[in-house]
Design a protein around this motif. Sequence first.
Motif, short mmCIF file in Angstrom:
data_model
loop_
_atom_site.label_atom_id
_atom_site.label_comp_id
_atom_site.label_asym_id
_atom_site.label_seq_id
_atom_site.Cartn_x
_atom_site.Cartn_y
_atom_site.Cartn_z
N MET A 86 46.18 -38.63 -31.10
CA MET A 86 46.42 -38.49 -30.04
C MET A 86 44.83 -37.78 -29.34
O MET A 86 43.83 -37.91 -29.55
CB MET A 86 47.14 -36.90 -30.06
N ARG A 87 45.00 -39.09 -28.21
CA ARG A 87 43.52 -38.29 -27.41
C ARG A 87 42.84 -37.09 -26.74
O ARG A 87 42.91 -36.82 -25.83
CB ARG A 87 43.80 -39.71 -26.06
N LEU A 88 43.72 -35.90 -27.15
CA LEU A 88 43.97 -34.58 -26.55
C LEU A 88 41.76 -34.20 -26.54
O LEU A 88 41.50 -33.93 -25.61
CB LEU A 88 44.03 -34.17 -27.04
N GLU A 89 41.10 -34.70 -27.67
CA GLU A 89 40.22 -34.62 -27.66
C GLU A 89 39.29 -35.30 -26.80
O GLU A 89 38.39 -34.57 -26.26
CB GLU A 89 39.38 -34.24 -29.42
N LYS A 90 39.62 -36.11 -26.67
CA LYS A 90 38.58 -37.30 -26.68
C LYS A 90 38.72 -37.17 -24.18
O LYS A 90 37.71 -36.84 -24.41
CB LYS A 90 39.58 -38.72 -26.27
N TYR A 91 39.81 -36.63 -23.97
CA TYR A 91 40.17 -36.84 -22.80
C TYR A 91 39.13 -34.67 -23.21
O TYR A 91 38.92 -34.81 -21.04
CB TYR A 91 41.70 -35.95 -21.75
N ARG A 92 39.08 -33.96 -23.38
CA ARG A 92 38.76 -32.81 -23.36
C ARG A 92 37.47 -33.22 -23.22
O ARG A 92 36.85 -32.52 -22.42
CB ARG A 92 39.51 -32.17 -24.49
N LYS A 93 36.72 -33.17 -23.92
CA LYS A 93 35.35 -33.54 -24.08
C LYS A 93 34.61 -34.14 -22.94
O LYS A 93 33.75 -34.22 -22.37
CB LYS A 93 34.97 -35.28 -25.25
N GLU A 94 36.09 -35.61 -22.43
CA GLU A 94 35.65 -36.10 -20.86
C GLU A 94 35.96 -34.81 -19.76
O GLU A 94 34.84 -35.11 -19.05
CB GLU A 94 36.68 -37.18 -20.88
N LYS A 95 35.99 -34.66 -19.88
CA LYS A 95 35.89 -33.45 -18.31
C LYS A 95 35.62 -31.89 -19.16
O LYS A 95 35.00 -31.44 -17.96
CB LYS A 95 37.02 -32.41 -19.20
N GLY A 96 34.42 -32.27 -20.08
CA GLY A 96 33.34 -31.11 -20.34
C GLY A 96 34.05 -29.61 -20.28
O GLY A 96 33.42 -28.96 -20.66
N LEU A 97 35.02 -30.04 -20.74
CA LEU A 97 36.01 -28.17 -21.62
C LEU A 97 36.18 -27.46 -23.19
O LEU A 97 35.57 -29.04 -23.81
CB LEU A 97 37.96 -28.31 -21.18
N THR A 98 35.40 -27.19 -23.81
CA THR A 98 35.93 -26.19 -23.86
C THR A 98 36.98 -26.18 -24.45
O THR A 98 37.85 -26.30 -23.92
CB THR A 98 35.07 -24.79 -24.59
N LYS A 127 55.38 -30.45 -29.65
CA LYS A 127 56.59 -29.99 -28.87
C LYS A 127 56.08 -30.44 -27.46
O LYS A 127 54.93 -30.01 -27.07
CB LYS A 127 57.19 -28.85 -29.25
N VAL A 128 56.80 -31.34 -26.92
CA VAL A 128 56.90 -31.65 -25.68
C VAL A 128 56.53 -30.43 -25.31
O VAL A 128 55.11 -30.70 -23.41
CB VAL A 128 57.97 -32.68 -24.96
N SER A 129 57.29 -29.20 -25.35
CA SER A 129 56.91 -28.39 -24.07
C SER A 129 55.54 -27.84 -24.07
O SER A 129 55.03 -26.87 -23.39
CB SER A 129 57.87 -27.47 -24.54
N THR A 130 54.93 -27.37 -25.64
CA THR A 130 53.73 -27.80 -25.36
C THR A 130 52.51 -28.79 -25.29
O THR A 130 51.17 -28.14 -24.45
CB THR A 130 53.41 -27.28 -27.18
N LEU A 131 52.69 -29.75 -25.17
CA LEU A 131 51.74 -30.48 -24.44
C LEU A 131 51.72 -31.05 -23.26
O LEU A 131 50.79 -31.23 -22.79
CB LEU A 131 52.34 -32.32 -25.72
N ILE A 132 53.01 -30.98 -22.28
CA ILE A 132 52.77 -30.64 -21.36
C ILE A 132 51.60 -30.49 -20.32
O ILE A 132 50.81 -30.85 -19.67
CB ILE A 132 54.21 -30.72 -20.71
N PRO A 133 51.80 -28.44 -20.33
CA PRO A 133 49.96 -27.83 -20.40
C PRO A 133 49.07 -28.70 -20.56
O PRO A 133 48.43 -29.11 -19.47
CB PRO A 133 50.80 -26.21 -20.43
N PHE A 134 49.57 -29.01 -21.34
CA PHE A 134 47.30 -29.79 -21.69
C PHE A 134 47.63 -31.08 -21.22
O PHE A 134 46.11 -30.97 -20.36
CB PHE A 134 47.61 -29.54 -23.32
N ALA A 135 48.58 -31.58 -20.93
CA ALA A 135 48.67 -33.34 -20.19
C ALA A 135 48.55 -32.57 -18.48
O ALA A 135 47.39 -33.14 -18.25
CB ALA A 135 48.79 -33.77 -20.63
N VAL A 136 48.41 -32.02 -18.11
CA VAL A 136 48.61 -31.32 -16.63
C VAL A 136 47.17 -31.13 -16.46
O VAL A 136 46.30 -31.04 -15.63
CB VAL A 136 49.68 -30.34 -16.48
N ALA A 137 46.70 -29.90 -17.27
CA ALA A 137 44.87 -29.64 -17.91
C ALA A 137 44.01 -30.43 -17.43
O ALA A 137 43.28 -29.82 -16.67
CB ALA A 137 45.42 -28.16 -18.63
N LEU A 138 44.25 -31.82 -17.93
CA LEU A 138 43.54 -33.17 -18.53
C LEU A 138 43.93 -33.57 -17.08
O LEU A 138 43.09 -35.05 -17.29
CB LEU A 138 43.39 -33.10 -20.00
N GLU A 139 44.58 -33.66 -16.47
CA GLU A 139 45.56 -34.30 -15.60
C GLU A 139 44.96 -36.19 -15.71
O GLU A 139 44.58 -36.83 -15.41
CB GLU A 139 44.21 -34.78 -14.17
#
Length: 70
Positions: free
Chosen positions: A1-13, A38-50
């Motif tokens: 999963m690329r969650l960490e990659k996108y978090r770092k790209e956005k410069g977010l802790t 769960k998708v219901s957990t992941l969607i808010p992270f995806a939205v926050a990361l755009e």
Amino acid sequence: MRLEKYRKEKGLTEVELAELAGSTRRTLQTVKKNQNGKVSTLIPFAVALEVGLDELFADEIAAEKKKQQR
């Protein structure tokens, strides 16, 4: 999963991303550790990361497509 990659790209802790997603750092860490959630957990992270969920799971999708082509 690329969650960490996108978090770092956005410069977010982790804390900042969790807050933007209306979640907790602990939930974020659990998702990262297990590389799923769960998708219901992941969607808010995806939205926050755009990004879309498909972008978060691009590596897994590519691996599954490759597997199916065999």
